[in-house]
Design a protein around this motif. Sequence first.
Motif, short mmCIF file in Angstrom:
data_model
loop_
_atom_site.label_atom_id
_atom_site.label_comp_id
_atom_site.label_asym_id
_atom_site.label_seq_id
_atom_site.Cartn_x
_atom_site.Cartn_y
_atom_site.Cartn_z
N ASP A 108 0.87 -1.18 0.00
CA ASP A 108 0.00 0.00 0.00
C ASP A 108 0.91 1.22 0.00
OD1 ASP A 108 -2.21 1.81 0.47
OD2 ASP A 108 -3.29 0.16 1.41
N ILE A 109 0.35 2.41 0.21
CA ILE A 109 1.22 3.59 0.24
C ILE A 109 2.11 3.51 1.49
CG2 ILE A 109 -0.32 5.06 -1.11
CD1 ILE A 109 -1.19 6.40 1.53
N PRO A 110 3.30 4.09 1.44
CA PRO A 110 4.26 3.93 2.54
C PRO A 110 3.68 4.24 3.91
CG PRO A 110 5.37 4.92 0.68
CD PRO A 110 3.91 4.84 0.30
N ASN A 111 2.93 5.33 4.04
CA ASN A 111 2.41 5.70 5.36
C ASN A 111 1.48 4.64 5.95
OD1 ASN A 111 2.09 7.68 7.49
ND2 ASN A 111 0.00 7.93 6.73
N THR A 112 0.62 4.08 5.09
CA THR A 112 -0.31 3.04 5.54
C THR A 112 0.43 1.78 5.95
OG1 THR A 112 -1.98 3.96 4.08
CG2 THR A 112 -2.34 1.70 4.81
N SER A 119 3.52 -1.17 12.35
CA SER A 119 3.75 -0.87 13.77
C SER A 119 2.71 -1.58 14.64
CB SER A 119 3.89 0.64 13.99
OG SER A 119 2.76 1.15 14.55
N VAL A 120 1.52 -1.81 14.12
CA VAL A 120 0.53 -2.61 14.84
C VAL A 120 1.00 -4.08 14.90
CG1 VAL A 120 -1.85 -3.47 14.83
CG2 VAL A 120 -1.38 -1.10 14.20
N LEU A 121 1.46 -4.59 13.75
CA LEU A 121 1.90 -6.00 13.70
C LEU A 121 3.12 -6.24 14.59
CD1 LEU A 121 1.46 -6.90 9.91
CD2 LEU A 121 -0.08 -7.44 11.82
N ASP A 174 8.20 -13.74 14.42
CA ASP A 174 9.63 -13.83 14.12
C ASP A 174 9.97 -13.30 12.73
OD1 ASP A 174 10.69 -15.57 16.49
OD2 ASP A 174 8.74 -16.37 15.90
N MET A 175 8.95 -13.29 11.85
CA MET A 175 9.20 -12.89 10.46
C MET A 175 7.88 -12.42 9.86
SD MET A 175 10.49 -15.51 7.46
CE MET A 175 11.91 -16.16 8.26
N THR A 176 7.94 -11.37 9.03
CA THR A 176 6.74 -10.94 8.32
C THR A 176 7.16 -10.37 6.96
OG1 THR A 176 4.62 -9.78 8.55
CG2 THR A 176 6.57 -8.60 9.35
N ASN A 177 6.19 -9.92 6.13
CA ASN A 177 6.61 -9.56 4.78
C ASN A 177 5.74 -8.50 4.09
OD1 ASN A 177 4.38 -11.19 4.33
ND2 ASN A 177 5.41 -12.60 2.96
N MET A 201 9.10 -0.11 1.32
CA MET A 201 9.80 -1.10 2.15
C MET A 201 10.51 -0.43 3.32
SD MET A 201 11.14 -4.04 -0.45
CE MET A 201 11.73 -3.14 -1.87
N LYS A 202 11.10 0.75 3.07
CA LYS A 202 11.76 1.48 4.17
C LYS A 202 10.74 1.88 5.23
CE LYS A 202 15.71 3.72 1.94
NZ LYS A 202 16.14 4.95 1.23
N ALA A 203 9.56 2.30 4.78
CA ALA A 203 8.51 2.69 5.72
C ALA A 203 8.06 1.48 6.54
CB ALA A 203 7.32 3.29 4.96
N ALA A 204 7.98 0.32 5.88
CA ALA A 204 7.58 -0.91 6.57
C ALA A 204 8.58 -1.23 7.67
CB ALA A 204 7.50 -2.06 5.57
N LEU A 205 9.85 -1.09 7.34
CA LEU A 205 10.92 -1.39 8.30
C LEU A 205 10.84 -0.45 9.51
CD1 LEU A 205 13.33 -3.37 8.27
CD2 LEU A 205 14.71 -1.52 7.36
N GLU A 206 10.59 0.81 9.21
CA GLU A 206 10.48 1.80 10.30
C GLU A 206 9.31 1.47 11.22
OE1 GLU A 206 11.28 5.66 7.98
OE2 GLU A 206 10.23 6.26 9.83
N GLY A 207 8.17 1.15 10.59
CA GLY A 207 6.98 0.83 11.38
C GLY A 207 7.15 -0.41 12.23
N LEU A 208 7.90 -1.38 11.68
CA LEU A 208 8.06 -2.67 12.36
C LEU A 208 9.05 -2.60 13.52
CD1 LEU A 208 7.00 -5.58 11.97
CD2 LEU A 208 9.04 -6.04 10.60
N THR A 209 9.96 -1.62 13.46
CA THR A 209 11.00 -1.53 14.49
C THR A 209 10.43 -0.95 15.78
OG1 THR A 209 12.60 -1.22 12.72
CG2 THR A 209 13.35 -0.69 14.96
#
Length: 236
Positions: free
Chosen positions: A67-71, A77-79, A85-88, A98-106
Amino acid sequence: MLKNDVIIACDFKSAEDTFKFLDLFKDEERKPFLKIGMELYYAEGPAIVREIKRRGHRIFLDLKLHDIPNTVKKAMSVLSRLDVDMTNVHASGTIDMMKAALEGLTREDGTRPLLIAVTQLTSTSEERMQQELLIGASINDTIVKYAQNTKAAGLDGVVCSPLEAGMVKEACGKEFFTITPGVRFADGEVGDQVRVTTPARAREIGSDFIVVGRPITAAADPVAAYRRCVAEFLGE
Ligand code: C5P
């Protein structure tokens, strides 16, 4: 750090079916690493992830965000609170996504699950990719480029066919993870998978994790099939 392993795809429609299957493994010393995909997650929600985690399994949450990076950042960040251990995500969402996903996940303390990206789905043929999606490159060049984008975004690896794992490792280095479905026993049914190989061959080519569904879930003795898969893949 996670080590090479077999991941069982828990493609079940309900918690009931899933736990019936998992109960078969309750006396196993090695708790299987499990993949929870869209079907089970959409049916049962985050509660199923928490319960499987409580039972001591490692989890690959396969929701393939795109989806769009912000979403994507907010969803990740919820997940991240689920402690998988792993998501995608889909690599086609772009490096920024992908960078936004990494930021949200950290998480605040800097920890995070492994984050991997889907390159091209193994169900997409080169012909369809070129004619419907108007991607002019070959499917192999596209997969390598998406894997390089994934690495550039700082993610940990990609999902690809075991037959593509070697070229991904060559392009992105041996530390870059390859997670590969499309695995079958030499004497087993292929089903709807097209580009398949055996657990031992997948390891030789460069898979770090194999995702195996029906050869284990539909076996007459799933525990024996799982043990065989681990033995062939890890050579144990
Ligand atoms: O039953 P089988 O071993 O074919 O299951 C493989 C699992 O890997 C399924 O959950 C399927 O959705 C998933 N998968 C795949 N090919 C991809 C991505 C995911 O088979 N490219």
